[in-house]
Motif scaffolding. Structure first.
Motif, PDB file in Angstrom:
ATOM      1  N   PHE A 521      -9.798  75.607  63.683  1.00  0.00           N
ATOM      2  CA  PHE A 521      -8.367  75.439  63.899  1.00  0.00           C
ATOM      3  C   PHE A 521      -7.814  74.270  63.096  1.00  0.00           C
ATOM      4  N   ARG A 522      -8.695  73.404  62.637  1.00  0.00           N
ATOM      5  CA  ARG A 522      -8.255  72.313  61.774  1.00  0.00           C
ATOM      6  C   ARG A 522      -7.711  72.856  60.450  1.00  0.00           C
ATOM      7  N   ASP A 523      -8.275  73.988  59.999  1.00  0.00           N
ATOM      8  CA  ASP A 523      -7.889  74.557  58.709  1.00  0.00           C
ATOM      9  C   ASP A 523      -6.870  75.691  58.838  1.00  0.00           C
ATOM     10  N   GLU A 524      -6.967  76.450  59.906  1.00  0.00           N
ATOM     11  CA  GLU A 524      -6.045  77.581  60.073  1.00  0.00           C
ATOM     12  C   GLU A 524      -5.889  77.886  61.553  1.00  0.00           C
ATOM     13  N   TYR A 525      -4.636  78.094  61.977  1.00  0.00           N
ATOM     14  CA  TYR A 525      -4.379  78.423  63.371  1.00  0.00           C
ATOM     15  C   TYR A 525      -4.824  79.851  63.673  1.00  0.00           C
ATOM     16  N   PRO A 526      -5.125  80.147  64.936  1.00  0.00           N
ATOM     17  CA  PRO A 526      -5.455  81.522  65.307  1.00  0.00           C
ATOM     18  C   PRO A 526      -4.216  82.405  65.241  1.00  0.00           C
TER      19      PRO A 526
END
Length: 539
Positions: A521-526
């Motif tokens: 989640f640090r790189d891309e949100y769900p």
């Protein structure tokens, strides 16, 4: 009262769920918008047309926000067609699901609604939104977006007395469905009929100013194909911002605004109290389109007089020199891209060079437009959803090469792969006799060079590696090239498209899949809990 309270509790429940998913940052403010999309009569060129209205307005309402605000935009689609809005210049950090183009977001079915939930993370500046599906853009549905700096962040000019959104663009009298049918039959569109300014024709829009005061004008070209020149009779303009970047402040008599671009200028009401023309005219066209609005001094007793100031017409060198003069104000505060210290972008090693050539041709005797030989066709499922759910057979990474591949065109769902945190050079090569305009969703990029002729590695010797402007849409002049540097710090599926809208519709676009194998989640949100599902992702 009960239904209003119920709606409020629905908002709260939705936001709590999303906060638990880590999509938004709790301490940043929320701004709520409830929009109803309908057809209605509009009169941009003096004749009635079926236009797309937002809450009964054409153009649609402005979005006013501040850096890091969370925007909650509930869109009710009352059209008989599927509908999407995209947010030209809003970077959708870690969240390409909300980008509002068909490659990332399922269309809103007729009679249903969808709530966009997005954050204007680390951004300031002037942008706009517009409909991205079918040929809806030719019917309206667009509006301005302004993102102000946080109150404690200094801005490199005094606060203006007023702030105006000015949306300009070429326009057809022909209904947008007829235009789409022409394109679907493989034919080219004729030249547009005129220019609208804030949805109105000649002398229709009026901007009232107080003598001696300075005003900010946020100018966006929301048109379909033509570059436009903007000037104000008897007044100079000071350029201060381009698509989220504070610029070195230069004084201009007129400004070229290419399709899809946004600029901010300051204008001081320092002339004799009367009305003055705001003149907008097409650039680089044999047939010249023009229109006017009115700059009205509040104490004016004299209407506009004489002819509107003529714009430059086909002088490309003048326009190119103006573009090269637009540079970043390195002393200004405020959000600006900084992956790997990228405002020192000239000191970062380029990890990959991507060369993109646009061209036109026929496929099965029908007009198509392509990038590196590939003319994009939509898949049956949004690419981002197919990627997220690992649905095979929707697209193939590498279906478009990263260098020109001859002039033969073939159809494909073009997706180019790229590594997260790579630092890439993209060279747009325009070998046609048109002005091209390119936009990349999800990013701002540094426009490091542009020139006439063919690009070669030796062209890098003339790059601006110190204070190139960072923006999201750049022009490429006829038989010329433009080079940009892009720090790929935003994981997702991002649309790279021509802003020449008939060309985009007939294939001059592709998707850049910025990928990391690490799922965090640090790189891309769900995927948002309220995401629509369609195609093979349905159910």
């Amino acid at each position: 009262m009960r239904s209003e309270n119920g709606r409020r509790w629905c908002w709260i429940a939705l936001l709590l769920a999303l906060c638990m998913e880590g999509v938004v940052v709790a301490e940043d403010p929320y701004r709520y918008f409830d929009w109803r999309i309908t057809y209605g009569d509009i009169y941009p060129l003096g004749v009635p047309q079926q236009g797309i209205l937002i809450n009964g307005q054409f153009p649609g309402p402005d979005i006013h926000s501040v850096t890091n605000d969370n925007l909650i935009i509930n869109v009710h689609n009352d059209l008989p067609d599927p509908f999407l809005l995209t947010w030209n210049g809003v970077q959708q950090r870690k969240n390409s699901f909300e980008d509002g183009v068909y490659g990332t977001t399922c269309p809103i079915p007729p009679g249903q609604n969808f709530t966009y939930i997005m954050q204007v993370k680390d951004q300031i500046g002037s942008f706009f939104y517009f409909p991205s599906l079918q040929f809806h853009k030719a019917a309206g549905g667009f509006g301005g977006i302004r993102i102000l700096s946080r109150p404690r962040i200094p801005v490199p000019f005094p606060e203006p007395a007023g702030d105006f959104t000015i949306l300009i663009g070429d326009w057809y009298k022909t209904d947008h469905k007829v235009l789409q049918t022409i394109l679907d039959r493989g034919k080219r569109l004729t030249f547009p009929d005129g220019i609208q300014i804030n949805g109105l024709g000649r002398d229709g829009a009026k901007f009232t100013v107080e003598p001696g005061k300075t005003y900010r004008l946020r100018i966006s070209n929301v048109g379909l194909q033509n570059s436009l020149n903007f000037q104000i009779q008897g007044h100079k303009m000071t350029l201060v911002e381009v698509e989220g970047t504070h610029t070195i402040q230069t004084t201009l008599s007129s400004l070229d605004v290419h399709v899809g671009q946004s600029y901010s200028v300051l204008v001081t009401a320092d002339q004799t109290a009367q009305d003055y023309y705001i003149a907008v005219s097409s650039r680089f066209t044999t047939q010249i389109l023009n229109s006017t609005a009115i700059l009205h001094y509040s104490n004016s007793r004299k209407t506009v007089s004489g002819l509107p100031p003529p714009g430059p017409t086909t002088d490309i060198s003048w326009s190119r020199n103006q573009a090269r003069s637009i540079r970043t104000n390195l002393t200004a505060s405020g959000p600006r891209p900084n992956p790997q210290g990228s405002y020192h972008y000239g000191q970062i090693n380029v990890t990959r060079t991507i060369r993109l050539a646009n061209h036109a041709g026929l496929v099965d005797k029908k007009q198509r437009y392509a990038v590196n030989g590939v003319s994009f066709i939509p898949a049956d499922t949004p690419l981002k959803l197919a990627d997220y759910y690992n649905i095979d057979g929707v697209f193939k990474v590498g279906s478009i090469q990263d260098k020109p591949a001859g002039r033969k065109i073939h159809l494909d769902t073009a997706v180019m792969g790229a590594d997260y945190r790579a630092f890439v050079e993209i060279v747009f090569e325009n070998r046609e006799n048109i002005v091209q305009s390119w936009h990349l969703d999800g990013y701002s990029f540094f426009v490091v060079g542009m020139d006439v002729g063919r690009w070669s590695p030796a062209s890098k010797n003339q790059y601006n590696l110190i204070d190139a402007v960072s923006r999201c849409t750049t022009q490429v002049y006829p038989r010329s090239w433009t080079a940009i540097y892009v720090p790929l710090d935003n994981v997702g599926m991002w649309n790279l498209r021509s802003q020449f809208w008939a060309r985009q519709y007939l294939g001059q676009q592709f998707y850049l899949r910025v990928y990391t194998p690490v799922k965090s989640f640090r790189d891309e949100y769900p995927i948002p809990k309220n995401a629509l599902h369609c195609g093979r992702a349905k159910g």
